[in-house]
Structure formats: C-alpha cells, structure tokens
Design a protein around this motif. Structure first.
Motif, PDB file in Angstrom:
ATOM      1  N   GLY A 110      30.546  41.143  52.630  1.00  0.00           N
ATOM      2  CA  GLY A 110      29.455  40.908  52.203  1.00  0.00           C
ATOM      3  C   GLY A 110      29.356  40.808  50.736  1.00  0.00           C
ATOM      4  O   GLY A 110      30.475  41.005  50.204  1.00  0.00           O
ATOM      5  N   ASN A 111      28.311  40.458  50.073  1.00  0.00           N
ATOM      6  CA  ASN A 111      27.844  40.299  48.853  1.00  0.00           C
ATOM      7  C   ASN A 111      28.646  41.552  47.915  1.00  0.00           C
ATOM      8  O   ASN A 111      29.142  41.355  46.988  1.00  0.00           O
ATOM      9  CB  ASN A 111      26.705  39.830  48.075  1.00  0.00           C
ATOM     10  CG  ASN A 111      26.378  38.351  48.546  1.00  0.00           C
ATOM     11  OD1 ASN A 111      27.381  37.399  48.919  1.00  0.00           O
ATOM     12  ND2 ASN A 111      25.098  38.140  49.070  1.00  0.00           N
ATOM     13  N   ILE A 112      28.026  42.549  48.031  1.00  0.00           N
ATOM     14  CA  ILE A 112      28.336  43.868  47.513  1.00  0.00           C
ATOM     15  C   ILE A 112      29.700  44.014  47.680  1.00  0.00           C
ATOM     16  O   ILE A 112      30.506  44.425  46.578  1.00  0.00           O
ATOM     17  CB  ILE A 112      27.277  45.058  47.900  1.00  0.00           C
ATOM     18  CG1 ILE A 112      26.113  44.601  47.882  1.00  0.00           C
ATOM     19  CG2 ILE A 112      27.674  46.281  47.225  1.00  0.00           C
ATOM     20  CD1 ILE A 112      25.343  44.391  46.541  1.00  0.00           C
ATOM     21  N   THR A 113      30.293  44.121  48.630  1.00  0.00           N
ATOM     22  CA  THR A 113      31.758  44.478  48.963  1.00  0.00           C
ATOM     23  C   THR A 113      32.686  43.378  48.381  1.00  0.00           C
ATOM     24  O   THR A 113      33.725  43.792  47.615  1.00  0.00           O
ATOM     25  CB  THR A 113      32.085  44.384  50.534  1.00  0.00           C
ATOM     26  OG1 THR A 113      31.132  45.378  51.257  1.00  0.00           O
ATOM     27  CG2 THR A 113      33.518  44.891  50.726  1.00  0.00           C
ATOM     28  N   SER A 114      32.177  42.060  48.188  1.00  0.00           N
ATOM     29  CA  SER A 114      33.082  41.053  47.527  1.00  0.00           C
ATOM     30  C   SER A 114      32.877  41.398  46.119  1.00  0.00           C
ATOM     31  O   SER A 114      34.166  41.171  45.358  1.00  0.00           O
ATOM     32  CB  SER A 114      32.268  39.808  47.769  1.00  0.00           C
ATOM     33  OG  SER A 114      32.496  39.314  49.211  1.00  0.00           O
ATOM     34  N   ILE A 115      31.809  41.836  45.444  1.00  0.00           N
ATOM     35  CA  ILE A 115      31.884  41.881  43.965  1.00  0.00           C
ATOM     36  C   ILE A 115      32.694  43.190  43.540  1.00  0.00           C
ATOM     37  O   ILE A 115      33.260  43.132  42.650  1.00  0.00           O
ATOM     38  CB  ILE A 115      30.473  42.209  43.712  1.00  0.00           C
ATOM     39  CG1 ILE A 115      29.464  41.042  43.582  1.00  0.00           C
ATOM     40  CG2 ILE A 115      30.317  42.981  42.294  1.00  0.00           C
ATOM     41  CD1 ILE A 115      28.012  41.073  43.763  1.00  0.00           C
ATOM     42  N   ILE A 116      32.720  44.261  44.652  1.00  0.00           N
ATOM     43  CA  ILE A 116      33.484  45.587  44.198  1.00  0.00           C
ATOM     44  C   ILE A 116      34.795  45.045  44.153  1.00  0.00           C
ATOM     45  O   ILE A 116      35.797  45.595  43.572  1.00  0.00           O
ATOM     46  CB  ILE A 116      33.206  46.600  45.284  1.00  0.00           C
ATOM     47  CG1 ILE A 116      31.742  47.110  44.959  1.00  0.00           C
ATOM     48  CG2 ILE A 116      34.109  47.705  45.219  1.00  0.00           C
ATOM     49  CD1 ILE A 116      31.082  48.228  46.088  1.00  0.00           C
ATOM     50  N   PHE A 117      35.430  44.369  45.446  1.00  0.00           N
ATOM     51  CA  PHE A 117      36.543  43.772  45.734  1.00  0.00           C
ATOM     52  C   PHE A 117      36.961  42.864  44.258  1.00  0.00           C
ATOM     53  O   PHE A 117      38.134  43.235  43.815  1.00  0.00           O
ATOM     54  CB  PHE A 117      36.807  42.868  46.770  1.00  0.00           C
ATOM     55  CG  PHE A 117      38.023  42.293  46.897  1.00  0.00           C
ATOM     56  CD1 PHE A 117      39.016  43.130  47.692  1.00  0.00           C
ATOM     57  CD2 PHE A 117      38.521  41.056  46.748  1.00  0.00           C
ATOM     58  CE1 PHE A 117      40.362  42.558  48.028  1.00  0.00           C
ATOM     59  CE2 PHE A 117      39.537  40.439  46.893  1.00  0.00           C
ATOM     60  CZ  PHE A 117      40.512  40.952  47.654  1.00  0.00           C
ATOM     61  N   ALA A 118      36.189  42.076  43.708  1.00  0.00           N
ATOM     62  CA  ALA A 118      36.566  41.124  42.760  1.00  0.00           C
ATOM     63  C   ALA A 118      36.555  42.010  41.624  1.00  0.00           C
ATOM     64  O   ALA A 118      37.736  41.776  40.661  1.00  0.00           O
ATOM     65  CB  ALA A 118      35.402  40.114  42.398  1.00  0.00           C
ATOM     66  N   MET A 119      35.781  42.976  41.227  1.00  0.00           N
ATOM     67  CA  MET A 119      35.821  43.956  40.017  1.00  0.00           C
ATOM     68  C   MET A 119      37.036  44.849  39.953  1.00  0.00           C
ATOM     69  O   MET A 119      37.889  44.928  38.934  1.00  0.00           O
ATOM     70  CB  MET A 119      34.574  44.792  39.943  1.00  0.00           C
ATOM     71  CG  MET A 119      33.398  43.959  39.587  1.00  0.00           C
ATOM     72  SD  MET A 119      31.780  44.876  39.463  1.00  0.00           S
ATOM     73  CE  MET A 119      32.153  46.023  38.098  1.00  0.00           C
ATOM     74  N   LEU A 120      37.488  45.197  41.357  1.00  0.00           N
ATOM     75  CA  LEU A 120      38.934  45.953  41.261  1.00  0.00           C
ATOM     76  C   LEU A 120      40.322  45.176  41.028  1.00  0.00           C
ATOM     77  O   LEU A 120      40.893  45.630  40.196  1.00  0.00           O
ATOM     78  CB  LEU A 120      38.813  46.541  42.723  1.00  0.00           C
ATOM     79  CG  LEU A 120      38.071  47.970  43.264  1.00  0.00           C
ATOM     80  CD1 LEU A 120      38.172  48.061  44.623  1.00  0.00           C
ATOM     81  CD2 LEU A 120      38.695  49.001  42.459  1.00  0.00           C
ATOM     82  N   PHE A 121      40.075  43.979  41.449  1.00  0.00           N
ATOM     83  CA  PHE A 121      41.237  43.151  40.806  1.00  0.00           C
ATOM     84  C   PHE A 121      41.163  42.603  39.591  1.00  0.00           C
ATOM     85  O   PHE A 121      41.867  41.735  39.163  1.00  0.00           O
ATOM     86  CB  PHE A 121      41.341  41.978  42.101  1.00  0.00           C
ATOM     87  CG  PHE A 121      42.040  42.473  43.207  1.00  0.00           C
ATOM     88  CD1 PHE A 121      43.196  42.860  43.416  1.00  0.00           C
ATOM     89  CD2 PHE A 121      41.234  42.728  44.458  1.00  0.00           C
ATOM     90  CE1 PHE A 121      44.080  43.563  44.437  1.00  0.00           C
ATOM     91  CE2 PHE A 121      41.989  43.223  45.711  1.00  0.00           C
ATOM     92  CZ  PHE A 121      43.192  43.566  45.667  1.00  0.00           C
ATOM     93  N   MET A 122      39.864  42.624  38.959  1.00  0.00           N
ATOM     94  CA  MET A 122      39.762  42.376  37.685  1.00  0.00           C
ATOM     95  C   MET A 122      40.263  43.277  36.618  1.00  0.00           C
ATOM     96  O   MET A 122      40.695  43.249  35.562  1.00  0.00           O
ATOM     97  CB  MET A 122      38.276  42.139  37.126  1.00  0.00           C
ATOM     98  CG  MET A 122      37.794  40.768  37.462  1.00  0.00           C
ATOM     99  SD  MET A 122      38.429  39.604  36.400  1.00  0.00           S
ATOM    100  CE  MET A 122      37.647  39.738  34.759  1.00  0.00           C
TER     101      MET A 122
END
Length: 197
Positions: A110-122
């Motif tokens: 989902g959007n929230i999970t995708s944002i958290i995933f992207a932030m972790l890899f940032m």
C-alpha cells in the motif's frame, strides 16, 4: 570585437544550459542506477538485505565521486558548477525515493508501506545526498587581491576563496591622471580615468 564578445557570451550561455540539462538528467536517473547497481551486487547472494544496504552505500560513494569529478574537473568550480552540483544533489534523493517507492508499489504494498519502505532504503543515502557543498548563495565571500607594481604601472588580480580568478585590473599613472582598466572573468572591460586635480 563586440561581435566576438557577443558570440563568446552566447557560447558560454549555451554551455551553461547544457551543463544544467546534463545535471538534471544525471539527477533523475540516480534512482534507477542505484537499483541496477544493487541488483547486480546482491544477485545470487545469501543475506540479501545486508548485501542490499551495502550495495546502496557503495553506489552512494561512487555517485558522490562522480559528482566530485564533474564539479572539480568539468565545471572548474564556477557558478555553473555550483548550480549543477546542487541540482544533482537535490534530484538524486528524490529519484532514489521514487524508485524504491515504485518498487514497493509494484510488489503490491500500500501507499503507507511503500513510503516507509522507500524511506528505509533512503537512510543509507542520507549522509551522501543532503544538499551541501555549494556556497554560491553566500553573501560574505572573501576576495583576495594580489598586486604587482613596476614603476608607474600596477596590475592587480582578484581571486575568490577557492582561488578562481574573478577579475583583474591594470593601472598606469601618467602624473596628473591615472588610467585604470578593470576586466572581469567574462572579459567585460571597464575603463576609469582618475584626474588628480
């Protein structure tokens, strides 16, 4: 002479625009390049998450070295170079975030999970891509002047704090009048005639 200066100015403007366009492209493709680098490094490895974080660190260092090379050897630390350095360092994290976000979305998150995933890899990129290193907007730059005198003739070279020549002036004292010619880094000239009485 004026036509020659006008052509040179137009050529410099065109080169400046091309540098900015190249910087924008390089900034935009950073995310896909990081993904490709990470994919090549983790392929067939155990403990893929650790290898992935390591790959991101490796890519970040390599990318920063490329930026350093471009800024110091191609742009020669001029105003275009500072602008391009800043553009790439702002667009790179945006591109990386968008890439990891799209990967998560493609995997069905989902959007929230995708944002958290992207932030972790940032996170491994944060130290390398925080916009810094450009001081073109600084209002208190130091300018160093070096003067060479030979009798009534004097020549002064002005350099910025990075050592780049920004202007030069030549003066000749004729007795009642002193002629001074100031030339900036773009070749523009100003003549000053100072009468002493």
């Amino acid at each position: 002479m004026k036509k020659k200066k006008s052509r040179k100015k137009k050529a410099n403007q065109t080169i400046g625009i091309l540098k900015v366009v190249f910087s924008v492209i390089l900034g935009i493709v950073t995310g896909p390049l990081e993904l490709l680098c990470a994919g090549l490094i983790i392929k067939g490895k155990d403990l893929q998450l650790l290898w992935l974080i390591g790959a991101i660190f490796v890519f970040s260092i390599l990318y920063l070295l490329v930026l350093f090379f471009l800024n110091n050897f191609l742009h020669r630390k001029d105003d275009d170079g500072d602008k391009c350095w800043l553009i790439m360092r702002i667009l790179a994290p945006i591109s990386i975030f968008a890439t990891w976000f799209l990967i998560a979305k493609y995997n069905g998150d989902g959007n929230i999970t995708s944002i958290i995933f992207a932030m972790l890899f940032m996170l491994p990129n944060v130290l390398f891509f925080v916009p810094a290193g450009s001081d073109s907007g600084s209002s208190n730059k130091k300018i160093r002047a070096t003067t060479w005198n030979f009798g009534k003739y004097s020549e002064t070279t002005y350099r910025d704090e990075k050592g780049n020549k920004i202007a030069e002036s030549t003066s000749f004292d004729w007795g009642p009048v002193r002629d001074t010619k100031i030339k900036d880094k773009d070749g523009n000239e100003t003549n000053i005639e100072h009468w002493k009485f």
